[in-house]
Design a protein around this motif. Structure first.
Motif, mmCIF file in Angstrom:
data_model
loop_
_atom_site.group_PDB
_atom_site.id
_atom_site.type_symbol
_atom_site.label_atom_id
_atom_site.label_comp_id
_atom_site.label_asym_id
_atom_site.label_seq_id
_atom_site.Cartn_x
_atom_site.Cartn_y
_atom_site.Cartn_z
ATOM 1 N N LEU A 217 0.811 -1.220 0.000
ATOM 2 C CA LEU A 217 0.000 0.000 0.000
ATOM 3 C C LEU A 217 0.843 1.267 0.000
ATOM 4 N N ASP A 218 2.149 1.137 0.151
ATOM 5 C CA ASP A 218 3.008 2.308 -0.015
ATOM 6 C C ASP A 218 2.950 2.833 -1.448
ATOM 7 N N ASP A 219 2.833 1.933 -2.427
ATOM 8 C CA ASP A 219 2.887 2.322 -3.834
ATOM 9 C C ASP A 219 1.641 1.959 -4.627
ATOM 10 N N PHE A 220 0.704 1.246 -3.992
ATOM 11 C CA PHE A 220 -0.509 0.796 -4.679
ATOM 12 C C PHE A 220 -1.734 1.150 -3.842
ATOM 13 N N GLU A 221 -2.849 1.341 -4.542
ATOM 14 C CA GLU A 221 -4.136 1.490 -3.871
ATOM 15 C C GLU A 221 -4.899 0.180 -3.983
#
Length: 287
Positions: A217-221
């Motif tokens: 979730l740092d780079d993706f939703e």
């Protein structure tokens, strides 16, 4: 009378009691899962209510401002994803097993798939856009095994966004925990079948699951989540946790609009098991 000739007769007899049989089977499933958690709690630390609350506070599902579509079959092997497939260089599909409906749907849109699974001898379907290796994806390179990074270096196109569709029966947690951020960012979209999610009730399981999801979730939703109804939820501290979840993630730079999802299942969701009622996720799973 041969067995296949008796089958309609047997089914007719069982039809009135089928709901009771299903309910009984579900109760046994839940009891076995909860018993396993209780047994392991004798030697492992359990997660507290406060720790679980903190974990669920990190989970939010968002409408990415793109149409959602269903790729693959109407049960297992089909997933709800954003219609953001144009320009994908390839699908990376570890754990393909005997079903390739998802990959066939992508092939229909011109996206090749690279598959790996040592539990089967060949790809589930023959298609010019399919590449198959009889190997498992794990955390190290060894005979019969490959890491995700090594596999990509060996097979994937050097440029262009990829799609990861992973269903590796619980090995996804260590594999995703070990993969580096540079590799993850090659994926525009990640479609996962997550197993043994109920281990969040154990502190060690919560640490592993939480670490992996926070990393993603740092780079993706998270743009979609759906409970697989083949296994019933485990209950503790007021939370219900399905052992198996389907989750779709979209890289943040592809998100056009970040609107919270306020209702699931999605209209495109289909029960994995048509004979069992849908599992409706509580809002703490996504809102």
């Amino acid at each position: 009378m041969k067995f296949h000739q008796r089958t309609p007769f047997v089914l007719a007899i069982l039809r009135p009691v089928r709901p009771l049989l299903i309910k009984t089977f579900q109760s046994i499933q839940r009891w076995l899962k909860e018993r396993d958690i209780r047994r392991r709690s004798r030697v492992e630390e359990m997660s507290s209510r406060e720790q679980l609350e903190e974990f669920f506070d990190t989970l939010r599902a968002y409408d990415p401002g793109l149409p959602m579509i269903r790729l693959g079959g109407q049960g297992d092997g089909g997933y709800v994803v954003p219609d953001d497939l144009d320009g994908l260089a390839a699908c990376i599909s570890p754990g393909v097993s005997t079903v390739a409906d998802f990959e066939l749907a992508l092939a229909g849109r011109g996206v090749p798939s690279f598959m790996a699974d040592a539990s089967v001898d060949a790809a589930p379907a023959d298609h010019p856009l399919f590449d198959f290796e009889p190997t498992f994806v794990g955390t190290e390179d060894a005979p019969g095994w490959t890491t995700l990074e090594s596999w990509l270096r060996r097979k994937a196109p050097d440029t262009g966004d990829l799609l990861l569709q992973m269903d590796i029966e619980g090995a996804e947690w260590p594999v995703l925990g070990a993969v580096d951020r540079e590799t993850l960012l090659r994926f525009r979209m990640i479609v996962l079948e997550l197993h043994d999610v109920h281990k969040v009730f154990l502190r060690s399981g919560l640490d592993e699951v939480g670490q992996v999801l926070r990393k993603l979730l740092d780079d993706f939703e998270m743009v979609h989540v759906h409970a697989n109804n083949n296994l019933q939820p485990v209950r503790r501290h007021g939370y219900e946790v399905p052992p198996v979840l389907e989750m779709t993630l979209l890289r943040k730079d592809r998100v056009r609009r970040r609107t919270p999802v306020d209702k699931l299942p999605h209209p495109l969701d289909v029960r994995n098991n048509a004979f069992v009622p849908e599992l409706v996720l509580a809002p703490y799973w996504y809102a």
